[in-house]
Design a protein around this motif. Structure first.
Motif, PDB file in Angstrom:
ATOM      1  N   ALA A  20       0.835  -1.192   0.000  1.00 37.82           N
ATOM      2  CA  ALA A  20       0.000   0.000   0.000  1.00 37.82           C
ATOM      3  C   ALA A  20       0.870   1.243   0.000  1.00 37.82           C
ATOM      4  O   ALA A  20       2.045   1.203   0.371  1.00 37.82           O
ATOM      5  CB  ALA A  20      -0.906  -0.001   1.229  1.00 37.82           C
ATOM      6  N   TYR A  21       0.253   2.339  -0.396  1.00 41.76           N
ATOM      7  CA  TYR A  21       0.913   3.635  -0.351  1.00 41.76           C
ATOM      8  C   TYR A  21       0.374   4.357   0.874  1.00 41.76           C
ATOM      9  O   TYR A  21      -0.814   4.680   0.953  1.00 41.76           O
ATOM     10  CB  TYR A  21       0.631   4.433  -1.623  1.00 41.76           C
ATOM     11  CG  TYR A  21       1.508   5.640  -1.755  1.00 41.76           C
ATOM     12  CD1 TYR A  21       2.753   5.547  -2.361  1.00 41.76           C
ATOM     13  CD2 TYR A  21       1.110   6.876  -1.245  1.00 41.76           C
ATOM     14  CE1 TYR A  21       3.578   6.653  -2.472  1.00 41.76           C
ATOM     15  CE2 TYR A  21       1.924   7.979  -1.351  1.00 41.76           C
ATOM     16  CZ  TYR A  21       3.157   7.867  -1.962  1.00 41.76           C
ATOM     17  OH  TYR A  21       3.976   8.963  -2.069  1.00 41.76           O
ATOM     18  N   GLN A  22       1.237   4.574   1.858  1.00 45.08           N
ATOM     19  CA  GLN A  22       0.809   5.241   3.084  1.00 45.08           C
ATOM     20  C   GLN A  22       0.705   6.734   2.829  1.00 45.08           C
ATOM     21  O   GLN A  22       1.637   7.359   2.329  1.00 45.08           O
ATOM     22  CB  GLN A  22       1.782   4.962   4.227  1.00 45.08           C
ATOM     23  CG  GLN A  22       1.304   5.556   5.541  1.00 45.08           C
ATOM     24  CD  GLN A  22       2.117   5.109   6.733  1.00 45.08           C
ATOM     25  OE1 GLN A  22       2.588   3.973   6.776  1.00 45.08           O
ATOM     26  NE2 GLN A  22       2.266   5.981   7.714  1.00 45.08           N
ATOM     27  N   VAL A  23      -0.468   7.301   3.176  1.00 44.42           N
ATOM     28  CA  VAL A  23      -0.713   8.724   2.954  1.00 44.42           C
ATOM     29  C   VAL A  23      -0.849   9.509   4.253  1.00 44.42           C
ATOM     30  O   VAL A  23      -0.895  10.740   4.231  1.00 44.42           O
ATOM     31  CB  VAL A  23      -1.962   8.954   2.067  1.00 44.42           C
ATOM     32  CG1 VAL A  23      -1.740   8.394   0.672  1.00 44.42           C
ATOM     33  CG2 VAL A  23      -3.211   8.355   2.703  1.00 44.42           C
ATOM     34  N   GLY A  24      -0.923   8.819   5.380  1.00 49.82           N
ATOM     35  CA  GLY A  24      -1.046   9.517   6.652  1.00 49.82           C
ATOM     36  C   GLY A  24      -0.736   8.608   7.814  1.00 49.82           C
ATOM     37  O   GLY A  24      -0.708   7.396   7.696  1.00 49.82           O
TER      38      GLY A  24
END
Length: 95
Positions: free
Chosen positions: A41-45
């Motif tokens: 996943a791409y962590q955004v926060g």
């Protein structure tokens, strides 16, 4: 299966991992080459033990606590996304 559904509908996930709350854009879910259920996943926060709060990460499902699908969606694959991810022995869901 909330992770696969979040990938299918392009919804953000949130969970506690390694003592930090994370918000991620899920991209690939399956079984890694060591037999672990995993999510790329791409962590955004949120936080991170490494200090890298934003970016590509691998999460083992067994270590995710309080997993929830958020009502917010994302636009699609992030730059750098690789559909032929060599980490996975078997892919169950992906963008």
């Amino acid at each position: 299966m909330p992770i696969a559904e979040a990938i299918r509908t392009q919804h953000l996930l949130t969970f506690n991992y390694g003592g930090y709350m994370r918000t991620v854009e899920p991209h690939t879910y399956g079984t890694d080459r060591k037999g672990n259920r995993a999510l790329r996943a791409y962590q955004v926060g949120g936080g991170s033990e490494s200090g890298e709060r934003i970016g590509w990460k691998i999460f083992h499902e067994r270590d995710m606590k309080g997993l929830a699908v958020l009502p917010h969606s994302f636009q699609g694959p992030r730059p750098g996304y690789n559909r032929v991810d060599q980490l996975f022995a078997r892919i169950e869901a992906q963008l």
